[in-house]
Design an enzyme around this catalytic site. Sequence first.
Site, mmCIF file in Angstrom:
data_model
loop_
_atom_site.group_PDB
_atom_site.id
_atom_site.type_symbol
_atom_site.label_atom_id
_atom_site.label_comp_id
_atom_site.label_asym_id
_atom_site.label_seq_id
_atom_site.Cartn_x
_atom_site.Cartn_y
_atom_site.Cartn_z
ATOM 1 N N THR A 1 0.877 -1.173 0.000
ATOM 2 C CA THR A 1 0.000 0.000 0.000
ATOM 3 C C THR A 1 0.911 1.218 0.000
ATOM 4 O O THR A 1 1.984 1.195 0.594
ATOM 5 C CB THR A 1 -0.859 -0.010 1.280
ATOM 6 O OG1 THR A 1 -1.796 -1.061 1.174
ATOM 7 C CG2 THR A 1 -1.592 1.316 1.497
ATOM 8 N N ARG B 1 -14.859 -6.688 0.068
ATOM 9 C CA ARG B 1 -14.249 -6.176 1.300
ATOM 10 C C ARG B 1 -13.533 -4.843 1.019
ATOM 11 O O ARG B 1 -12.859 -4.668 0.018
ATOM 12 C CB ARG B 1 -13.247 -7.220 1.795
ATOM 13 C CG ARG B 1 -12.417 -6.804 3.009
ATOM 14 C CD ARG B 1 -11.063 -6.269 2.622
ATOM 15 N NE ARG B 1 -10.220 -6.004 3.801
ATOM 16 C CZ ARG B 1 -9.160 -5.227 3.771
ATOM 17 N NH1 ARG B 1 -8.776 -4.644 2.675
ATOM 18 N NH2 ARG B 1 -8.446 -5.036 4.873
ATOM 19 N N VAL B 2 -13.699 -3.911 1.911
ATOM 20 C CA VAL B 2 -12.993 -2.629 1.824
ATOM 21 C C VAL B 2 -12.190 -2.448 3.112
ATOM 22 O O VAL B 2 -12.692 -2.703 4.205
ATOM 23 C CB VAL B 2 -13.990 -1.459 1.661
ATOM 24 C CG1 VAL B 2 -13.258 -0.119 1.654
ATOM 25 C CG2 VAL B 2 -14.805 -1.624 0.376
ATOM 26 N N ASP C 1 -9.078 -0.018 5.356
ATOM 27 C CA ASP C 1 -9.048 1.299 5.996
ATOM 28 C C ASP C 1 -8.628 2.430 5.070
ATOM 29 O O ASP C 1 -8.940 3.595 5.339
ATOM 30 C CB ASP C 1 -8.055 1.269 7.167
ATOM 31 C CG ASP C 1 -6.653 0.918 6.669
ATOM 32 O OD1 ASP C 1 -6.528 -0.046 5.874
ATOM 33 O OD2 ASP C 1 -5.688 1.590 7.057
ATOM 34 N N THR D 1 -0.895 1.892 6.859
ATOM 35 C CA THR D 1 -0.815 0.644 6.103
ATOM 36 C C THR D 1 -0.772 -0.519 7.086
ATOM 37 O O THR D 1 -0.105 -0.436 8.117
ATOM 38 C CB THR D 1 0.423 0.607 5.191
ATOM 39 O OG1 THR D 1 0.536 -0.707 4.631
ATOM 40 C CG2 THR D 1 1.710 0.952 5.924
ATOM 41 N N THR E 1 -3.224 -4.267 8.434
ATOM 42 C CA THR E 1 -4.496 -4.971 8.330
ATOM 43 C C THR E 1 -5.625 -3.979 8.636
ATOM 44 O O THR E 1 -5.830 -3.561 9.777
ATOM 45 C CB THR E 1 -4.528 -6.169 9.293
ATOM 46 O OG1 THR E 1 -3.380 -6.971 9.007
ATOM 47 C CG2 THR E 1 -5.778 -7.005 9.085
HETATM 48 N N1 ASP Z 1 -4.451 -1.286 4.810
HETATM 49 C C1 ASP Z 1 -4.692 -1.997 3.572
HETATM 50 C C2 ASP Z 1 -6.049 -2.671 3.662
HETATM 51 O O1 ASP Z 1 -6.356 -3.245 4.686
HETATM 52 C C3 ASP Z 1 -3.655 -3.010 3.249
HETATM 53 C C4 ASP Z 1 -2.236 -2.641 3.556
HETATM 54 O O2 ASP Z 1 -1.942 -1.532 3.931
HETATM 55 O O3 ASP Z 1 -1.341 -3.495 3.438
HETATM 56 O O4 ASP Z 1 -6.756 -2.671 2.690
#
Ligand code: ASP
Length: 348
Positions: free
Chosen positions: A212, A240-241, A243, A263, A265
């Site tokens: 990300t 799914r969306v 953050d 960035t 989960t």
């Molecule tokens: N934060 C992003 C999400 O959950 C993924 C990531 O940053 O690796 O969509």
Amino acid sequence: MKRLSFLLGAAAAIALSTAANAAEKPRWALVIHGGAGIIERKDMDAATEAAYRKAMDAAVARGSAVLAKGGTSLDAIEAVITGMEDDPLFNAGRGAVFTADGRNELDAAIMDGSNLKAGAVAGVTRTRHPILLARAVMDKSPHVMMIGQGAETFGQTQGLEQVPPSFFFTQRRWDQLEKELTKRGDPIPAKPAGAVAEAADAPKPDDHRFGTVGVVALDAKGNIAAGTSTGGTTGKRWNRVGDSPIIGAGNYAANDSCAVSGTGTGEYFIRLTVAREICALVQYKGMKLQAAADEVIQKRLTALGGDGGIIAIAPDGQMAWSFNTSGMYRAMAADGVAPVISIFKDER
Ligand code: ASP
């Protein structure tokens, strides 16, 4: 009368802090991330590490060029992120991770700290630069967030470049999807029509979702902004969306506190409203930016079992990053200060 004296007090406080920071406040500054996760020296070959450092260096150069010329923090964010969206190393735009049914669904957000305007898109599949679509939502529509086909239709009316879904395809992200689905015991979907594998010497697959991208910037006018773009998490289902496009969770900016891009989960970042929480600590508790970032990432996110990191900037030039993973692709630069580019935890 009471209100007036309060205002005078606030004005005096601002004047004082400006004077105190005048010596060290840079004319412009920016912090960039390219994703956080299990990024360890022992797993990374020299060529892959060099490729990431070069890409982060180029990202810094693009953003610094805009800010040094007196460009806005929003324009710097655009310049940095459009380049990273085109770079297959990152999980944004081309090189995004795949959903369980073999698609790339892209999310992005941008926020202007000077006026709290924001734009976000989720689940787009044909817009080459989701960050430009998020900016168009902010600048050219009365809305803050658009999703899926509707967002794309809006983008077309704004003349934003459309590409076939296979444009975003990379073999290494496909390999990650196959690995993830095999682990789950789920079927492997067909590749997107027209998908072309990149050269065999492309960097090897890494963790299932790193990459990300995000930028926070301070411009010469003293305005801060934040932008984030992602493909989300490998093998995501049911539209799914995460953050990244949720204002206050993975992206936030306000001139009276700070700008943050996250960035990790996303589910945890949403539940903790990570980005806004850091700014609230700065705004209401008067915490230094680094302390506020560490409070939320090292303590609260970790306590909840979440993983990831953030970058942050404040109008007085404070810059920070904080992550609880073994690495985060990251860089900072400011007027008159040599850029710092780091990957692993043991670096600055
Ligand atoms: N934060 C992003 C999400 O959950 C993924 C990531 O940053 O690796 O969509």
